[in-house]
Design a protein around this motif. Structure first.
Motif, PDB file in Angstrom:
ATOM      1  N   UNK A   1       0.789  -1.293   0.349  1.00  0.00           N
ATOM      2  CA  UNK A   1       0.070  -0.456   0.382  1.00  0.00           C
ATOM      3  C   UNK A   1       0.724   1.184  -0.201  1.00  0.00           C
ATOM      4  N   UNK A   2       0.330   2.046  -0.537  1.00  0.00           N
ATOM      5  CA  UNK A   2       1.536   3.256  -0.369  1.00  0.00           C
ATOM      6  C   UNK A   2       0.734   4.618   0.668  1.00  0.00           C
ATOM      7  N   UNK A   3       1.739   4.665   0.996  1.00  0.00           N
ATOM      8  CA  UNK A   3       1.382   6.210   2.437  1.00  0.00           C
ATOM      9  C   UNK A   3       2.642   6.559   1.556  1.00  0.00           C
ATOM     10  N   UNK A   4       2.520   8.258   1.930  1.00  0.00           N
ATOM     11  CA  UNK A   4       2.740   9.164   1.993  1.00  0.00           C
ATOM     12  C   UNK A   4       3.864  10.258   2.682  1.00  0.00           C
ATOM     13  N   UNK A   5       3.644   9.593   3.440  1.00  0.00           N
ATOM     14  CA  UNK A   5       4.694  10.664   4.704  1.00  0.00           C
ATOM     15  C   UNK A   5       5.246   8.488   5.366  1.00  0.00           C
ATOM     16  N   UNK A   6       6.588   8.229   5.828  1.00  0.00           N
ATOM     17  CA  UNK A   6       7.361   7.431   6.178  1.00  0.00           C
ATOM     18  C   UNK A   6       6.884   7.551   7.700  1.00  0.00           C
ATOM     19  N   UNK A   7       6.721   5.602   8.278  1.00  0.00           N
ATOM     20  CA  UNK A   7       6.687   5.570   9.872  1.00  0.00           C
ATOM     21  C   UNK A   7       7.872   5.966  10.513  1.00  0.00           C
ATOM     22  N   UNK A   8       9.270   5.413   9.955  1.00  0.00           N
ATOM     23  CA  UNK A   8      10.583   6.098  10.272  1.00  0.00           C
ATOM     24  C   UNK A   8      10.982   6.675   9.355  1.00  0.00           C
ATOM     25  N   UNK A   9      11.791   8.011   9.228  1.00  0.00           N
ATOM     26  CA  UNK A   9      12.858   8.880   8.449  1.00  0.00           C
ATOM     27  C   UNK A   9      14.051   7.652   9.038  1.00  0.00           C
ATOM     28  N   UNK A  10      15.050   7.946   7.891  1.00  0.00           N
ATOM     29  CA  UNK A  10      16.064   7.314   7.979  1.00  0.00           C
ATOM     30  C   UNK A  10      16.971   7.903   6.952  1.00  0.00           C
ATOM     31  N   UNK A  11      18.336   8.038   7.400  1.00  0.00           N
ATOM     32  CA  UNK A  11      19.269   8.444   6.864  1.00  0.00           C
ATOM     33  C   UNK A  11      20.480   7.156   6.361  1.00  0.00           C
ATOM     34  N   UNK A  12      19.977   6.539   6.696  1.00  0.00           N
ATOM     35  CA  UNK A  12      20.536   5.493   6.214  1.00  0.00           C
ATOM     36  C   UNK A  12      21.554   4.751   5.363  1.00  0.00           C
ATOM     37  N   UNK A  13      20.353   5.073   3.821  1.00  0.00           N
ATOM     38  CA  UNK A  13      20.271   4.631   2.404  1.00  0.00           C
ATOM     39  C   UNK A  13      22.007   6.032   1.814  1.00  0.00           C
ATOM     40  N   UNK A  14      21.804   7.143   2.970  1.00  0.00           N
ATOM     41  CA  UNK A  14      22.180   8.600   2.156  1.00  0.00           C
ATOM     42  C   UNK A  14      23.831   8.098   2.549  1.00  0.00           C
ATOM     43  N   UNK A  15      23.439   8.119   3.862  1.00  0.00           N
ATOM     44  CA  UNK A  15      25.339   7.989   4.644  1.00  0.00           C
ATOM     45  C   UNK A  15      25.540   6.549   3.524  1.00  0.00           C
ATOM     46  N   UNK A  16      25.246   5.599   3.481  1.00  0.00           N
ATOM     47  CA  UNK A  16      25.485   3.886   2.196  1.00  0.00           C
ATOM     48  C   UNK A  16      26.380   5.129   1.025  1.00  0.00           C
ATOM     49  N   UNK A  17      25.066   5.546   0.285  1.00  0.00           N
ATOM     50  CA  UNK A  17      25.407   6.102  -0.776  1.00  0.00           C
ATOM     51  C   UNK A  17      27.108   7.157  -0.529  1.00  0.00           C
ATOM     52  N   UNK A  18      26.661   7.777  -0.418  1.00  0.00           N
ATOM     53  CA  UNK A  18      27.845   8.569   0.047  1.00  0.00           C
ATOM     54  C   UNK A  18      29.209   7.923   0.909  1.00  0.00           C
ATOM     55  N   UNK A  19      29.389   6.558   1.482  1.00  0.00           N
ATOM     56  CA  UNK A  19      29.984   6.285   2.118  1.00  0.00           C
ATOM     57  C   UNK A  19      30.957   4.884   1.545  1.00  0.00           C
ATOM     58  N   UNK A  20      29.941   4.540   0.663  1.00  0.00           N
ATOM     59  CA  UNK A  20      30.128   2.879   0.351  1.00  0.00           C
ATOM     60  C   UNK A  20      30.077   2.660  -1.133  1.00  0.00           C
ATOM     61  N   UNK A  21      30.069   4.377  -1.980  1.00  0.00           N
ATOM     62  CA  UNK A  21      30.054   3.745  -3.068  1.00  0.00           C
ATOM     63  C   UNK A  21      31.154   4.890  -3.968  1.00  0.00           C
ATOM     64  N   UNK A  22      31.619   5.691  -4.851  1.00  0.00           N
ATOM     65  CA  UNK A  22      32.606   6.321  -5.697  1.00  0.00           C
ATOM     66  C   UNK A  22      31.833   7.213  -5.796  1.00  0.00           C
TER      67      UNK A  22
END
Length: 280
Positions: free
Chosen positions: A49-70
């Motif tokens: 189902x569609x949720x217009x706002x997350x139950x939990x906000x997380x920036x872990x994916x941005x952290x992964x993109x900035x630190x674990x990729x080139x």
């Protein structure tokens, strides 16, 4: 104007405003959905189902993109190649437009018609030729190999030619009477008049170059030479697809262009208007 006509005009204006708002919401919703999904945990992203706002906000994916990729190297490659394409395209197009507009030389009209006819040849048709040529020169997996085939922008030449055509001849004649060279006439008379056009074309060319995907994807096989648009396709995991990670990388890739557009939106609109006028 009577009261009835005024009411009709007000109603028409209200309907147009509402329609514009609806269209804007429809257009912006995928952007909103991408940003919000990149801030969700992965289990929330894959819910049915569609949720217009997350139950939990997380920036872990941005952290992964900035630190674990080139992504830093991909940004550098995109900045260098986009700036090179912008400078070389705008500079060469200005010289070409000036020459066709103001100078007399053999086959001038033939050259002009060839530039106009190039609109009918999409870049995709030339992909094989470009790849073969760059491979023969040993330019695959190099910045030059990414830049050179993307310097073909006939619309920029046409915009410059039309601008130079509209400059009063008196300026050129006065400079010629003073024995000014063609370089001096271009740099001291014509260029100061067209900084607005040049800025607009440079911004749009930079945005187009930054967003380019097909040719950089074909011209680069090494991860460290990828541009940001190609590099984000490498944000994956051995255990499957993580949509939130890929969306966070896509948001980071599009962020510089979005900021540039917000800052220079008037110039971008001016360039699009000029291009639309040419193509129309």
């Amino acid at each position: 104007m009577n009261a009835t006509t005024a009411k009709r005009l007000n109603l028409a204006g209200l309907l147009i405003t509402l329609l514009t708002v609806v269209i804007a919401v429809i257009w912006a919703f995928p952007l909103y959905w991408g940003v919000i999904s990149s801030l969700k945990p992965e289990d929330e992203v894959v819910r049915r189902y569609i949720e217009l706002w997350p139950d939990t906000l997380t920036f872990s994916h941005y952290y992964f993109a900035l630190t674990q990729t080139q992504i830093g190297i991909w940004y550098l490659n995109s900045i260098v190649t986009a700036l090179a394409i912008t400078v070389l395209t705008v500079g060469s197009s200005m010289f070409c437009g000036y020459a066709i507009s103001q100078l007399q030389f053999p086959f001038r009209r033939v050259l002009w018609w060839l530039i106009l006819a190039s609109f009918m040849v999409p870049m995709q048709v030339l992909i094989v030729n470009h790849f073969e040529l760059m491979a023969r020169f040993g330019l695959i997996n190099t910045w030059a190999g990414i830049v050179l085939p993307q310097l073909i922008h006939p619309v920029v030449i046409i915009v410059y030619k039309q601008f130079f055509d509209n400059v009063p001849k008196d300026f050129r004649e006065a400079a010629a009477m003073d024995n000014a060279s063609e370089w001096r006439i271009l740099t001291r008379i014509y260029m100061p008049m067209n900084w607005g056009v040049t800025t607009a074309l440079a911004i749009v060319t930079f945005i187009w170059s930054w967003n380019a995907f097909l040719w950089p994807f074909l011209a680069v096989t090494k991860t460290e030479m990828m541009t940001i648009t190609v590099g984000i396709t490498q944000v994956n995991d051995a255990f499957g697809v993580y949509y939130a990670r890929e969306l966070s990388a896509a948001v980071l890739a599009g962020l510089p262009v979005a900021v540039a557009y917000l800052i220079f939106q008037r110039r971008v609109t001016q360039a699009i208007t000029l291009s639309a006028g040419i193509k129309g």
